[in-house]
Design an enzyme around this catalytic site. Structure first.
Site, PDB file in Angstrom:
ATOM      1  N   GLY A  24      28.438  49.321  29.076  1.00 12.58           N
ATOM      2  CA  GLY A  24      29.146  48.136  29.355  1.00 12.58           C
ATOM      3  C   GLY A  24      28.997  47.708  30.788  1.00 12.58           C
ATOM      4  CB  SER A  25      26.483  48.209  33.450  1.00 13.92           C
ATOM      5  OG  SER A  25      25.176  47.641  32.990  1.00 13.92           O
TER       6      SER A  25
ATOM      7  CG  MET B 108      23.769  50.336  20.432  1.00 11.93           C
ATOM      8  SD  MET B 108      22.382  49.405  21.240  1.00 11.93           S
ATOM      9  CE  MET B 108      21.240  50.125  20.533  1.00 11.93           C
TER      10      MET B 108
ATOM     11  CG  HIS C   8      16.191  41.605  24.247  1.00 12.03           C
ATOM     12  ND1 HIS C   8      16.471  42.608  23.370  1.00 12.03           N
ATOM     13  CD2 HIS C   8      14.929  41.775  24.463  1.00 12.03           C
ATOM     14  CE1 HIS C   8      15.175  43.203  22.996  1.00 12.03           C
ATOM     15  NE2 HIS C   8      14.397  42.852  23.585  1.00 12.03           N
TER      16      HIS C   8
ATOM     17  CD  GLU D  88      16.442  38.712  10.584  1.00 11.77           C
ATOM     18  OE1 GLU D  88      15.947  39.728  11.212  1.00 11.77           O
ATOM     19  OE2 GLU D  88      17.117  38.439   9.441  1.00 11.77           O
TER      20      GLU D  88
ATOM     21  CD  GLN E 264      17.143  39.551  39.135  1.00 13.18           C
ATOM     22  OE1 GLN E 264      17.419  38.488  39.018  1.00 13.18           O
ATOM     23  NE2 GLN E 264      16.898  40.379  40.450  1.00 13.18           N
ATOM     24  CD  GLU E 265      19.607  43.597  30.972  1.00 12.41           C
ATOM     25  OE1 GLU E 265      20.418  43.596  30.206  1.00 12.41           O
ATOM     26  OE2 GLU E 265      18.848  44.678  31.000  1.00 12.41           O
TER      27      GLU E 265
HETATM   28  C1  GRF Z   1      21.220  46.152  28.432  1.00  9.41           C
HETATM   29  O1  GRF Z   1      20.092  46.382  28.770  1.00  9.41           O
HETATM   30  C2  GRF Z   1      21.016  44.777  27.510  1.00  9.41           C
HETATM   31  O2  GRF Z   1      20.056  44.014  27.929  1.00  9.41           O
HETATM   32  C3  GRF Z   1      20.935  45.359  26.014  1.00  9.41           C
HETATM   33  O3  GRF Z   1      21.469  46.677  26.255  1.00  9.41           O
HETATM   34  C4  GRF Z   1      21.654  47.067  27.561  1.00  9.41           C
HETATM   35  C5  GRF Z   1      23.153  47.578  27.797  1.00  9.41           C
HETATM   36  O4  GRF Z   1      23.586  47.959  28.986  1.00  9.41           O
HETATM   37  N1  GRF Z   1      21.331  44.454  25.180  1.00  9.41           N
HETATM   38  P1  GRF Z   1      24.918  47.925  29.332  1.00  9.41           P
HETATM   39  O5  GRF Z   1      25.723  48.788  28.300  1.00  9.41           O
HETATM   40  O6  GRF Z   1      25.447  46.703  29.675  1.00  9.41           O
HETATM   41  O7  GRF Z   1      24.988  48.674  30.725  1.00  9.41           O
END
Ligand code: GRF
Length: 201
Positions: free
Chosen positions: A11-12, A89, A108, A147, A177-178
């Site tokens: 959950g980061s 997931m 993603h 999908e 970056q996310e």
């Molecule tokens: C991230 O890399 C995201 O892109 C993918 O799953 C990972 C989740 O990381 N969908 P976190 O749980 O947010 O740390």
């Protein structure tokens, strides 16, 4: 704008969005966290932040239809406007997908449509990027449909792949970056710069 999260593990990304809300960089409220994993760090973060958290999974609801209904009811009862998948997931059920159509986002860790789809999660993504000799990777925020990793792309950020990158080093730079692009994209939705067409509550 009320945000509801679904997260399976750390959950980061969820935390980055919560922090952006607290800092006033994102004009939204994190209202609920749902996890399919009762021991997830994501649920622990929810407790720390004082956000209602729920473990909803095949364990709590062995029947897939009742799980779908429980997830949908939880999102609706917390008045969620936008659903943010953050390392979730599992696939969402048809009721939840239909009711929140066009209002469910995912992130993603690659430049979709490359390196997405079934089996492309976690380190598998970064391993595939490196194995295919890409010189750049990145992160993609997109809308979720039936999908995996296929819905319309809302935002992308590029990250260079270095010659000595391992999947782990690349993953760490992409994740940084996310943590920027996900809250920034949600802020564009909150301010109306990005218009979601799905049904509102
Ligand atoms: C991230 O890399 C995201 O892109 C993918 O799953 C990972 C989740 O990381 N969908 P976190 O749980 O947010 O740390």
């Amino acid at each position: 704008m009320n945000i509801g999260f679904l997260a399976s593990h750390g959950g980061s990304n969820m935390q980055a969005i919560i922090d952006a809300c607290k800092a006033g960089r994102l004009h939204a409220a994190p209202v609920v966290v749902i996890s399919n994993n009762g021991d997830s760090r994501a649920l622990e973060r929810a407790r720390t932040e004082g956000i209602p958290g729920y473990h909803l999974s095949g364990l709590t609801h062995p029947d897939t239809e009742s799980l779908d209904k429980a997830i949908l009811d939880t999102l609706l009862s917390h008045k969620v406007d936008v659903v943010a998948l953050a390392g979730y997931m599992k696939k969402l059920g048809p009721r939840t997908l239909a009711r929140f159509k066009g209002r469910i986002l995912n992130i993603h860790p690659a430049l979709l449509p490359k390196h997405g789809g079934r089996g492309m999660y976690g380190m598998h993504v970064h391993e595939a990027v490196i194995a295919s000799g890409e010189t750049e990777s990145g992160a993609t925020v997109h809308l979720v449909d039936e999908e995996y990793d296929r819905g319309p792309i809302l935002a992308q950020v590029r990250v260079l792949v270095m010659p000595d990158d391992t999947p782990e080093t690349l993953a760490a730079r992409v994740l940084e970056q996310e943590h920027l692009i996900y809250p920034a994209t949600l802020e564009k939705i909150a301010t109306g710069e990005i218009v979601l067409t799905g049904p509102r509550r």
